[in-house]
Structure formats: C-alpha cells, structure tokens
Design an enzyme around this catalytic site. Sequence first.
Site, PDB file in Angstrom:
ATOM      1  CE  LYS A 139     -30.457  54.702  67.241  1.00 53.52           C
ATOM      2  NZ  LYS A 139     -30.673  55.861  66.341  1.00 53.52           N
ATOM      3  CB  SER A 194     -32.482  59.489  65.135  1.00 52.73           C
ATOM      4  OG  SER A 194     -33.521  59.050  64.310  1.00 52.73           O
ATOM      5  CB  SER A 245     -34.329  56.119  66.015  1.00 52.22           C
ATOM      6  OG  SER A 245     -33.072  56.512  65.487  1.00 52.22           O
TER       7      SER A 245
END
Length: 488
Positions: A88, A187, A163
């Site tokens: 990420k 997330s 996220s």
Amino acid sequence: MDVFSPPDGTDICGLNAAQVLSAYKKGTLSPIEVTEAALERAEAVNGELNAFTFIDRDRARNEARRSEARWRSGAPLSDLDGVPTTIKDIVWVEGWSVRCGSRTTTASPCERDAPSVERLRRSGAIFIGQTTTPEFGWKAVTDSPLFGVTRNAWDPSMTAGGSSGGAAVAAAVGAGSLHLGSDGGGSIRIPASFNGIVGHKPSFGRVPAHPPSAFGTVAHIGPMARSVGDAEAMLEAMSGRDLRDWAQGAGKLPRLGKRQADFTGMRIGYWSTPPVGHVDREVELSVAAAVRRMEEWGAIVEPVELPSIDLLELFHIHWFSGAANRLVSAGEVASEVYDAGFLLAAAKGREYNAATLVAAQVLRAEFGAFMDELLESYNVLVSPAAAIPPFAAGRDVPEGSGLSHWTEWASFSFPINLSQQPACVVPCGMTASGAPIGLQFVGARGNDSGVLATARAYELVSPEHFRMVDLTKRSRKRMDGVGATRSE
C-alpha cells in the site's frame, strides 16, 4: 502442502500463494512465469480500476530471476519466496517514493523499508508495485487528489472501499497473491468485504510499524489475500518485535501457530447491531445465513451487544485528532491541494482540547477491558464486515442514504480498532446485483491464530465464496478519469 501441477490453460493469476509455491517445489512453474503473469494482470486492469500507483516492472523481474535461481539450487528463503506481493502506498519501501495519495508529498525515494516490508523482503516476496489509498489513508473509500478514484473489482461503477482499496482490488483480480494493507478504522476489512477477499487486522503490536502512524494506536498493519492460508502465511512472515516500534511494547503476544478448528462446540457471540446506523437488508440476511450454517456445523451461537457508550464519538476524537496531527506534519500547503473531507476531519480534530483527549483515552481503556472480558466467554465474535454493500464510486457515503460521514456505515469495524483485537474478514455471499458481502470474525487480543483458524474452517466448508473475479465474464464498464500508473 498439497502438490499442485497447473493444467494447460490454467490462469496463473488465479492460483493462490500455496498453489504457486507447490508448483515451484515441483518445478511446474517458475517465479519468472508467475511474476510476469502478475505484472501483465496489474497493467491490464489498472486503466479501468486504478488499483496501482506504481508498477515496478524491472525490479520485480530482477527479483524473480534471483528467486528462480534459489529454487533451482534448492535454497528458497522461505515458503513465500517468489510470491508476487503488493504494498500500500502508505508504507515505506526502499527505493520507492511513498506518496500517501497526497499532492503534498514528494517523489523522493525511501532510504529504508518499513519493518513489515523488510521482513517480507527477507522472505523472498517479490514486490510488483504500490497500491492506491485515499489521502493519508483517512477514509474508508479509495479516491485521492493525486491518483483519482479506485473502482470495485466486481463492478467498476462501485467503490472499492478503503483505505486499502487498491490492495483489495489487486487481490480480487489476481494481480499478485499477497497484499500489504493498513487498518485504522476498517481500512483492511472494508475493502476486503467490498471486493470479496480475505483481510486480517492483527492484534495491535503483532506486526511492527515504522514510522508511527499519525493516527496513533488505532492503526494496524496486516495482510490481504484471496485465501485465509495465504493471509496467515503473510502475517507470520511480517510478525515479531522491532525496536523501531516503541508502541509495540515488549512484543510478548502469543506466538502464531497454525491451528486446526471446526465449529463443533465452538462458542460464538453474534454481534448483529452496530453502535450507529442500520444494517442493509441483504447484508443482514447473508450474514444471518452464514451464522445459521455455523450452528448447523455444531457451533453454539449467542447474541451479544456492545456497551451503550458513544463509540462513534469516541472513535472520532481519536481519528480526527490524528487527522489534525497529520495535517500539521505536512507543513504549510495550500488548502486546495487536499481532499476537502480530510481538511474537515482535521479541523474537527483541532477543536478537541487536552482534557477531551485524555478522557477519550480513559473511556477507550474501559471499552477495551469490556471487550477483553467478553472474549473470555467466546471463542470468537461474528458480525457483518460492513453494514452496507458497495455503493457508487467517488462518494464517501451512498447517495440518498441520509448518512453524513463514512464512519456511520463503518460501525462494525472501527470499534475493533479501539479495542485492538484481531479481526478477519472473509466473503460470505453476494447481493442480488452481484456485489460481495463480507463476514467478520473477532477474537481476543493476541489470539490471531484462533481467529484465522475459525476463518479457515469457514473457508473449508464454504469454498464457493472464495473466488477471483472472472474478468472474461464481467461486464466491463469503461470509465473516464480513473487515473494513470506512475512510472519511476
């Protein structure tokens, strides 16, 4: 590990990490072939889905060649050697610029890996690219001022969640087997639910984090994959003490160990009422059906409720204060370059005084103690992963829902960040329109092995829910403005 030999015509990207590694051992596939397939898949879907901010073709191919040499010499670094992996765009990777989805950041490359990345690299994982995040990972959908909107793997008109939305999409379409995400309020688990994959938020401190999150001790680093076994193997590789992470404490969590579990005699607490908002009817029915099956398989299921405190406001105090902290650390930057919602969250965070923050920490401790005591009575809790299914991309809340903030529909996830317990999300069904629905298992702090064993038991008896998106059958809806891949 079962010996696996892919038949002619098998989609290499559809293999999970365990199958890939079995093929490496048998010599029927090489890390070069698997990495090339993952790179091709990432490039093929990115224009439509916008899951990647950066695809590192050259470095991945070099790592694949070195991995293949190790396998040929009979000396792989670990059982993850040669497995395509994504990171990420909020976690440090040596040599990559980490932009956090923000135009306020620079393209300067990191000089050192984050602890989790360092451990995966030592295991031989091959990093194929970075996945998208909203600005600083502040919300539960994935769109950012820098990289645009990330779209759902099953339906590009829908949100991927967030996220860690890019990671979930990459997993769902087979662009890599292992995916590193972060979870401060859902997330990992929300995009796992929205894209029909597995996402595990570990016990706090299980996976070391550096630099510290601006959002404090609600933030966790964890694995995302298409199978529970892959997530488990990735978690084991990332876990352990790292002196750069002071918040990790003394690192005395129980060791991970792969446990066998079935539902016979298992005590399960069924958490079906969120602390705020309502549960979508299709989500409610799908999760209730999964719970009934657990009872049929021998589990003892009892309803549980969380304490009647304002958990939404408690989380907001922690989260919005973190947003204010992150905004200050970005320095003097014109407000128009930010996500407007992030600025609003930071502004709210600046309104809290010291007494409010300390009172919230005390109340959080009381809630955490309640959850610790509750999990003394049950092997796991089970709940919906998210109160609603995916909705239109580019929005923070469903249109016409009457909701004002994403936290109002993320109310099965953020309480478990406050309590720091392990939670694993697995797919359990689909809506009538074909959107995934997720199921969440929550365990006592430190009991990641028990949570993962329960999730694996569910996977064994419900394999039909654990599948990759079929890109040849999915109606492909070309969208404008989905962003572009960054090259370095």
